[in-house]
Design a protein around this motif. Structure first.
Motif, PDB file in Angstrom:
ATOM      1  N   ALA A  59     -12.316 -97.126  21.086  1.00 42.21           N
ATOM      2  CA  ALA A  59     -11.074 -96.995  20.097  1.00 42.21           C
ATOM      3  C   ALA A  59     -11.182 -98.350  19.233  1.00 42.21           C
ATOM      4  O   ALA A  59     -10.902 -98.637  18.377  1.00 42.21           O
ATOM      5  CB  ALA A  59      -9.927 -96.787  20.372  1.00 42.21           C
ATOM      6  N   TYR A  60     -11.728 -99.347  20.382  1.00 41.08           N
ATOM      7  CA  TYR A  60     -11.139-100.832  19.847  1.00 41.08           C
ATOM      8  C   TYR A  60     -12.500-101.460  19.512  1.00 41.08           C
ATOM      9  O   TYR A  60     -12.759-102.625  18.940  1.00 41.08           O
ATOM     10  CB  TYR A  60     -10.342-101.456  20.833  1.00 41.08           C
ATOM     11  CG  TYR A  60      -8.990-100.958  20.642  1.00 41.08           C
ATOM     12  CD1 TYR A  60      -7.981-100.964  19.702  1.00 41.08           C
ATOM     13  CD2 TYR A  60      -8.608-100.129  21.823  1.00 41.08           C
ATOM     14  CE1 TYR A  60      -6.991-100.152  19.498  1.00 41.08           C
ATOM     15  CE2 TYR A  60      -7.380 -99.555  21.880  1.00 41.08           C
ATOM     16  CZ  TYR A  60      -6.677 -99.535  20.572  1.00 41.08           C
ATOM     17  OH  TYR A  60      -5.238 -98.961  20.651  1.00 41.08           O
ATOM     18  N   PHE A  61     -13.646-101.292  20.188  1.00 43.10           N
ATOM     19  CA  PHE A  61     -14.838-102.190  20.181  1.00 43.10           C
ATOM     20  C   PHE A  61     -15.956-101.570  19.525  1.00 43.10           C
ATOM     21  O   PHE A  61     -16.763-102.216  18.881  1.00 43.10           O
ATOM     22  CB  PHE A  61     -15.226-102.855  21.773  1.00 43.10           C
ATOM     23  CG  PHE A  61     -14.256-103.465  22.194  1.00 43.10           C
ATOM     24  CD1 PHE A  61     -13.878-104.623  21.771  1.00 43.10           C
ATOM     25  CD2 PHE A  61     -13.770-102.809  23.459  1.00 43.10           C
ATOM     26  CE1 PHE A  61     -12.791-105.416  22.516  1.00 43.10           C
ATOM     27  CE2 PHE A  61     -12.654-103.704  24.467  1.00 43.10           C
ATOM     28  CZ  PHE A  61     -12.267-104.817  23.831  1.00 43.10           C
ATOM     29  N   TYR A  62     -15.960-100.096  19.367  1.00 48.70           N
ATOM     30  CA  TYR A  62     -17.106 -99.437  19.049  1.00 48.70           C
ATOM     31  C   TYR A  62     -16.600 -98.703  17.658  1.00 48.70           C
ATOM     32  O   TYR A  62     -17.218 -97.713  17.268  1.00 48.70           O
ATOM     33  CB  TYR A  62     -17.661 -98.670  20.147  1.00 48.70           C
ATOM     34  CG  TYR A  62     -19.142 -98.160  19.676  1.00 48.70           C
ATOM     35  CD1 TYR A  62     -20.267 -99.442  19.779  1.00 48.70           C
ATOM     36  CD2 TYR A  62     -19.403 -96.932  19.497  1.00 48.70           C
ATOM     37  CE1 TYR A  62     -21.711 -98.753  19.453  1.00 48.70           C
ATOM     38  CE2 TYR A  62     -20.793 -96.439  19.253  1.00 48.70           C
ATOM     39  CZ  TYR A  62     -21.769 -97.578  19.144  1.00 48.70           C
ATOM     40  OH  TYR A  62     -23.038 -97.217  18.860  1.00 48.70           O
ATOM     41  N   GLN A  63     -15.668 -99.045  17.339  1.00 43.58           N
ATOM     42  CA  GLN A  63     -14.967 -98.085  16.202  1.00 43.58           C
ATOM     43  C   GLN A  63     -15.645 -97.828  14.826  1.00 43.58           C
ATOM     44  O   GLN A  63     -15.396 -96.695  14.391  1.00 43.58           O
ATOM     45  CB  GLN A  63     -13.505 -98.735  15.845  1.00 43.58           C
ATOM     46  CG  GLN A  63     -13.470 -99.868  15.227  1.00 43.58           C
ATOM     47  CD  GLN A  63     -11.916-100.440  15.112  1.00 43.58           C
ATOM     48  OE1 GLN A  63     -10.906 -99.735  15.467  1.00 43.58           O
ATOM     49  NE2 GLN A  63     -11.876-101.591  14.474  1.00 43.58           N
ATOM     50  N   GLY A  64     -16.449 -98.747  14.465  1.00 42.96           N
ATOM     51  CA  GLY A  64     -16.973 -98.754  13.284  1.00 42.96           C
ATOM     52  C   GLY A  64     -18.028 -97.740  13.071  1.00 42.96           C
ATOM     53  O   GLY A  64     -18.619 -97.055  12.136  1.00 42.96           O
ATOM     54  N   HIS A  65     -18.626 -97.369  14.257  1.00 46.74           N
ATOM     55  CA  HIS A  65     -20.004 -96.415  14.316  1.00 46.74           C
ATOM     56  C   HIS A  65     -19.456 -95.115  14.778  1.00 46.74           C
ATOM     57  O   HIS A  65     -20.430 -94.170  14.893  1.00 46.74           O
ATOM     58  CB  HIS A  65     -20.920 -97.051  15.458  1.00 46.74           C
ATOM     59  CG  HIS A  65     -21.124 -98.436  14.958  1.00 46.74           C
ATOM     60  ND1 HIS A  65     -22.068 -98.868  13.961  1.00 46.74           N
ATOM     61  CD2 HIS A  65     -20.742 -99.514  15.870  1.00 46.74           C
ATOM     62  CE1 HIS A  65     -22.011-100.211  13.881  1.00 46.74           C
ATOM     63  NE2 HIS A  65     -21.452-100.691  15.027  1.00 46.74           N
ATOM     64  N   LEU A  66     -18.594 -94.628  14.742  1.00 47.69           N
ATOM     65  CA  LEU A  66     -18.019 -93.359  15.286  1.00 47.69           C
ATOM     66  C   LEU A  66     -17.199 -92.869  14.206  1.00 47.69           C
ATOM     67  O   LEU A  66     -16.881 -93.187  13.256  1.00 47.69           O
ATOM     68  CB  LEU A  66     -16.921 -93.316  16.424  1.00 47.69           C
ATOM     69  CG  LEU A  66     -17.603 -94.136  17.906  1.00 47.69           C
ATOM     70  CD1 LEU A  66     -16.396 -94.271  18.666  1.00 47.69           C
ATOM     71  CD2 LEU A  66     -18.707 -93.436  18.294  1.00 47.69           C
ATOM     72  N   ALA A  67     -17.509 -91.297  14.323  1.00 44.91           N
ATOM     73  CA  ALA A  67     -16.711 -90.467  13.447  1.00 44.91           C
ATOM     74  C   ALA A  67     -15.161 -90.491  13.495  1.00 44.91           C
ATOM     75  O   ALA A  67     -14.876 -90.728  14.713  1.00 44.91           O
ATOM     76  CB  ALA A  67     -17.286 -89.150  13.526  1.00 44.91           C
ATOM     77  N   LEU A  68     -14.576 -90.135  12.622  1.00 42.57           N
ATOM     78  CA  LEU A  68     -13.048 -90.124  12.600  1.00 42.57           C
ATOM     79  C   LEU A  68     -12.812 -89.362  13.840  1.00 42.57           C
ATOM     80  O   LEU A  68     -11.535 -89.730  14.569  1.00 42.57           O
ATOM     81  CB  LEU A  68     -12.465 -89.725  11.258  1.00 42.57           C
ATOM     82  CG  LEU A  68     -10.941 -89.713  11.392  1.00 42.57           C
ATOM     83  CD1 LEU A  68     -10.501 -91.344  11.509  1.00 42.57           C
ATOM     84  CD2 LEU A  68     -10.540 -89.088   9.904  1.00 42.57           C
ATOM     85  N   SER A  69     -13.026 -88.247  14.021  1.00 44.99           N
ATOM     86  CA  SER A  69     -12.591 -87.264  15.032  1.00 44.99           C
ATOM     87  C   SER A  69     -12.754 -87.715  16.426  1.00 44.99           C
ATOM     88  O   SER A  69     -12.045 -87.570  17.346  1.00 44.99           O
ATOM     89  CB  SER A  69     -13.278 -85.970  15.062  1.00 44.99           C
ATOM     90  OG  SER A  69     -14.672 -85.844  15.013  1.00 44.99           O
ATOM     91  N   VAL A  70     -13.816 -88.513  16.513  1.00 40.79           N
ATOM     92  CA  VAL A  70     -14.216 -89.043  17.776  1.00 40.79           C
ATOM     93  C   VAL A  70     -13.227 -90.398  18.096  1.00 40.79           C
ATOM     94  O   VAL A  70     -12.719 -90.661  19.324  1.00 40.79           O
ATOM     95  CB  VAL A  70     -15.520 -89.450  17.874  1.00 40.79           C
ATOM     96  CG1 VAL A  70     -16.185 -90.417  19.043  1.00 40.79           C
ATOM     97  CG2 VAL A  70     -16.468 -88.196  17.733  1.00 40.79           C
ATOM     98  N   GLN A  71     -12.956 -91.198  17.035  1.00 41.90           N
ATOM     99  CA  GLN A  71     -11.996 -92.302  17.349  1.00 41.90           C
ATOM    100  C   GLN A  71     -10.681 -91.785  17.503  1.00 41.90           C
ATOM    101  O   GLN A  71      -9.943 -92.377  18.303  1.00 41.90           O
ATOM    102  CB  GLN A  71     -11.913 -92.927  15.824  1.00 41.90           C
ATOM    103  CG  GLN A  71     -12.971 -93.850  15.603  1.00 41.90           C
ATOM    104  CD  GLN A  71     -12.795 -94.664  14.122  1.00 41.90           C
ATOM    105  OE1 GLN A  71     -11.941 -94.638  13.749  1.00 41.90           O
ATOM    106  NE2 GLN A  71     -13.882 -95.172  13.939  1.00 41.90           N
ATOM    107  N   VAL A  72     -10.120 -90.738  17.196  1.00 42.35           N
ATOM    108  CA  VAL A  72      -8.995 -89.989  17.250  1.00 42.35           C
ATOM    109  C   VAL A  72      -9.165 -89.715  18.746  1.00 42.35           C
ATOM    110  O   VAL A  72      -7.880 -89.911  19.349  1.00 42.35           O
ATOM    111  CB  VAL A  72      -8.707 -88.808  16.356  1.00 42.35           C
ATOM    112  CG1 VAL A  72      -7.346 -87.945  16.860  1.00 42.35           C
ATOM    113  CG2 VAL A  72      -8.322 -89.478  14.950  1.00 42.35           C
ATOM    114  N   LEU A  73      -9.872 -89.037  19.084  1.00 39.96           N
ATOM    115  CA  LEU A  73     -10.185 -88.711  20.557  1.00 39.96           C
ATOM    116  C   LEU A  73     -10.141 -89.981  21.376  1.00 39.96           C
ATOM    117  O   LEU A  73      -9.493 -89.985  22.508  1.00 39.96           O
ATOM    118  CB  LEU A  73     -11.563 -87.940  20.847  1.00 39.96           C
ATOM    119  CG  LEU A  73     -11.877 -87.418  22.309  1.00 39.96           C
ATOM    120  CD1 LEU A  73     -10.812 -86.704  22.774  1.00 39.96           C
ATOM    121  CD2 LEU A  73     -13.177 -87.136  22.576  1.00 39.96           C
ATOM    122  N   MET A  74     -10.633 -91.103  21.090  1.00 43.44           N
ATOM    123  CA  MET A  74     -10.873 -92.353  21.894  1.00 43.44           C
ATOM    124  C   MET A  74      -9.426 -92.694  21.958  1.00 43.44           C
ATOM    125  O   MET A  74      -8.988 -93.210  23.158  1.00 43.44           O
ATOM    126  CB  MET A  74     -11.761 -93.160  21.217  1.00 43.44           C
ATOM    127  CG  MET A  74     -13.276 -92.921  21.402  1.00 43.44           C
ATOM    128  SD  MET A  74     -13.830 -92.885  23.183  1.00 43.44           S
ATOM    129  CE  MET A  74     -15.291 -91.967  23.021  1.00 43.44           C
TER     130      MET A  74
END
Length: 82
Positions: free
Chosen positions: A33-48
């Motif tokens: 959520a905080y260190f790798y956030q730019g490379h993930l899809a929005l749904s994965v960020q919400v999951l994180m």
């Protein structure tokens, strides 16, 4: 099902697993959520971000289970000795 929770030793082992899963979810959620956030899809960020909430919740539940089972184990050994 309730017989499983009557044995404090099995609850102690279960609490260790819950603590491990909670810690893993918290660390993975923080990383994603905080260190790798730019490379993930929005749904994965919400999951994180959700994992950063569920992880500490599992840590608290596992810790309370651990305290209760250790308390029950200490009462059982005192009753045998006395």
């Amino acid at each position: 099902m309730f017989n499983f929770f009557n044995n404090p030793l099995t609850v102690l082992h279960l609490s260790s697993k819950v603590l491990e899963v909670g810690l893993a979810m918290l660390l993975l959620g923080i990383y994603g959520a905080y260190f790798y956030q730019g490379h993930l899809a929005l749904s994965v960020q919400v999951l994180m971000h959700a994992m950063t909430i569920v992880g500490p919740t599992l840590l608290k539940i596992g810790y309370v289970m651990r305290l209760l089972s250790q308390h029950r184990l200490s009462k059982k050994t005192v009753a045998v000795v006395a």
